[in-house]
Design a protein around this motif. Structure first.
Motif, PDB file in Angstrom:
ATOM      1  N   UNK A  93       0.848  -1.271   0.094  1.00  0.00           N
ATOM      2  CA  UNK A  93       0.078   0.093   0.083  1.00  0.00           C
ATOM      3  C   UNK A  93       0.982   1.271   0.028  1.00  0.00           C
ATOM      4  N   UNK A  94       1.841   1.369   0.727  1.00  0.00           N
ATOM      5  CA  UNK A  94       2.997   2.445   0.844  1.00  0.00           C
ATOM      6  C   UNK A  94       3.470   2.645  -0.570  1.00  0.00           C
ATOM      7  N   UNK A  95       3.872   1.403  -0.892  1.00  0.00           N
ATOM      8  CA  UNK A  95       4.629   1.388  -2.427  1.00  0.00           C
ATOM      9  C   UNK A  95       3.749   2.028  -3.487  1.00  0.00           C
ATOM     10  N   UNK A  96       2.342   1.816  -3.602  1.00  0.00           N
ATOM     11  CA  UNK A  96       1.333   2.271  -4.520  1.00  0.00           C
ATOM     12  C   UNK A  96       1.373   3.826  -4.258  1.00  0.00           C
ATOM     13  N   UNK A  97       1.314   4.093  -2.962  1.00  0.00           N
ATOM     14  CA  UNK A  97       1.176   5.708  -2.479  1.00  0.00           C
ATOM     15  C   UNK A  97       2.401   6.273  -3.295  1.00  0.00           C
ATOM     16  N   UNK A  98       3.669   5.744  -3.070  1.00  0.00           N
ATOM     17  CA  UNK A  98       4.849   6.585  -3.423  1.00  0.00           C
ATOM     18  C   UNK A  98       4.807   6.493  -5.071  1.00  0.00           C
ATOM     19  N   UNK A  99       4.234   5.339  -5.643  1.00  0.00           N
ATOM     20  CA  UNK A  99       4.221   5.308  -6.931  1.00  0.00           C
ATOM     21  C   UNK A  99       3.194   6.402  -7.704  1.00  0.00           C
ATOM     22  N   UNK A 100       2.063   6.664  -7.004  1.00  0.00           N
ATOM     23  CA  UNK A 100       1.325   7.363  -7.385  1.00  0.00           C
ATOM     24  C   UNK A 100       1.655   9.178  -7.089  1.00  0.00           C
ATOM     25  N   UNK A 101       2.509   9.177  -6.129  1.00  0.00           N
ATOM     26  CA  UNK A 101       3.192  10.586  -6.082  1.00  0.00           C
ATOM     27  C   UNK A 101       4.629  10.646  -6.730  1.00  0.00           C
ATOM     28  N   UNK A 102       4.682   9.783  -7.660  1.00  0.00           N
ATOM     29  CA  UNK A 102       5.948   9.896  -8.518  1.00  0.00           C
ATOM     30  C   UNK A 102       7.409   9.865  -7.794  1.00  0.00           C
ATOM     31  N   UNK A 103       7.275   9.069  -6.559  1.00  0.00           N
ATOM     32  CA  UNK A 103       8.724   9.035  -5.837  1.00  0.00           C
ATOM     33  C   UNK A 103       9.271   7.693  -5.811  1.00  0.00           C
ATOM     34  N   UNK A 104      10.082   7.836  -7.043  1.00  0.00           N
ATOM     35  CA  UNK A 104      10.801   6.599  -7.468  1.00  0.00           C
ATOM     36  C   UNK A 104      12.013   5.771  -6.475  1.00  0.00           C
ATOM     37  N   UNK A 105      12.605   6.542  -5.815  1.00  0.00           N
ATOM     38  CA  UNK A 105      13.452   6.382  -4.876  1.00  0.00           C
ATOM     39  C   UNK A 105      12.644   5.547  -3.724  1.00  0.00           C
ATOM     40  N   UNK A 106      11.618   6.070  -2.998  1.00  0.00           N
ATOM     41  CA  UNK A 106      10.808   5.574  -1.873  1.00  0.00           C
ATOM     42  C   UNK A 106      10.258   4.311  -2.361  1.00  0.00           C
ATOM     43  N   UNK A 107       9.609   4.250  -3.667  1.00  0.00           N
ATOM     44  CA  UNK A 107       8.838   3.342  -4.227  1.00  0.00           C
ATOM     45  C   UNK A 107      10.124   1.865  -4.199  1.00  0.00           C
ATOM     46  N   UNK A 108      11.322   2.483  -4.525  1.00  0.00           N
ATOM     47  CA  UNK A 108      12.391   1.364  -4.651  1.00  0.00           C
ATOM     48  C   UNK A 108      12.693   0.848  -3.296  1.00  0.00           C
ATOM     49  N   UNK A 109      12.584   1.732  -2.408  1.00  0.00           N
ATOM     50  CA  UNK A 109      12.895   1.272  -0.670  1.00  0.00           C
ATOM     51  C   UNK A 109      11.547   0.467  -0.385  1.00  0.00           C
ATOM     52  N   UNK A 110      10.485   0.815  -0.797  1.00  0.00           N
ATOM     53  CA  UNK A 110       9.367  -0.070  -0.276  1.00  0.00           C
ATOM     54  C   UNK A 110       9.318  -1.368  -0.988  1.00  0.00           C
ATOM     55  N   UNK A 111       9.671  -1.510  -2.317  1.00  0.00           N
ATOM     56  CA  UNK A 111       9.519  -2.595  -3.015  1.00  0.00           C
ATOM     57  C   UNK A 111      10.766  -3.784  -2.235  1.00  0.00           C
ATOM     58  N   UNK A 112      11.901  -3.136  -2.102  1.00  0.00           N
ATOM     59  CA  UNK A 112      13.072  -4.139  -1.380  1.00  0.00           C
ATOM     60  C   UNK A 112      12.549  -4.487   0.234  1.00  0.00           C
ATOM     61  N   UNK A 113      11.663  -3.655   0.567  1.00  0.00           N
ATOM     62  CA  UNK A 113      11.220  -4.020   2.136  1.00  0.00           C
ATOM     63  C   UNK A 113      10.348  -5.219   1.765  1.00  0.00           C
TER      64      UNK A 113
END
Length: 155
Positions: A93-113
């Motif tokens: 859910x956090x990954x999707x929120x960062x994806x919608x916000x276009x924050x690729x670095x945080x999206x990568x962090x969440x995917x790795x988590x």
């Protein structure tokens, strides 16, 4: 024009007949037990909450809209329920929120988590591969390593 319509109709009937065909003769059908097991999905069962407070905390995290607040709440959820099966869903859910916000670095962090909790999660694997492929430049010193990691996660 009529010829095209006839060809499309014939192809539709052939495709429909092909989709309905099976390896068994027309009179045979699978036993009831086999039919039920064939309809059931193979693999892992969906994650479930073990307690009502865990489920309530999950709903609270997923209901947040701010990605930063949602990430903090997800970390708190993971600390409060360290054995929860819902941790990967919370971080998705956090990954999707960062994806919608276009924050690729945080999206990568969440995917790795997510991959620490579920190493075979397709959404997280694809997220890592996508961000690495998009953010790797020809001038990066670790370009080959990043692209190899993206390929590994994409497959």
């Amino acid at each position: 024009m009529k010829l095209a319509a006839i060809i499309i109709a014939v192809l539709g009937m052939v495709a429909g007949g092909w989709a309905q065909s099976t390896d068994k003769p027309a009179g045979q059908s699978a036993p009831a037990g086999q039919a039920a097991s064939a309809a059931a999905p193979q693999g892992k069962r969906p994650p479930q909450a073990k307690t009502q407070p865990e489920f309530d905390a999950y709903k609270a995290v997923v209901g947040l809209t701010d990605p930063v607040a949602k990430e903090k709440a997800a970390d708190d959820f993971a600390a409060k329920f360290p054995d929860s099966e819902l941790r990967s869903l919370v971080y998705k859910s956090v990954l999707q929120s960062y994806q919608q916000a276009n924050n690729a670095e945080k999206m990568l962090d969440m995917a790795r988590k997510i991959l620490t909790y579920d190493p075979d999660d397709p959404e997280a694997l694809l997220g890592v591969a996508q961000v690495l492929a998009e953010r790797t430049r020809d001038t990066d010193l670790d370009k080959d390593q990043r692209l190899a990691d993206a390929r590994k996660n994409a497959l």
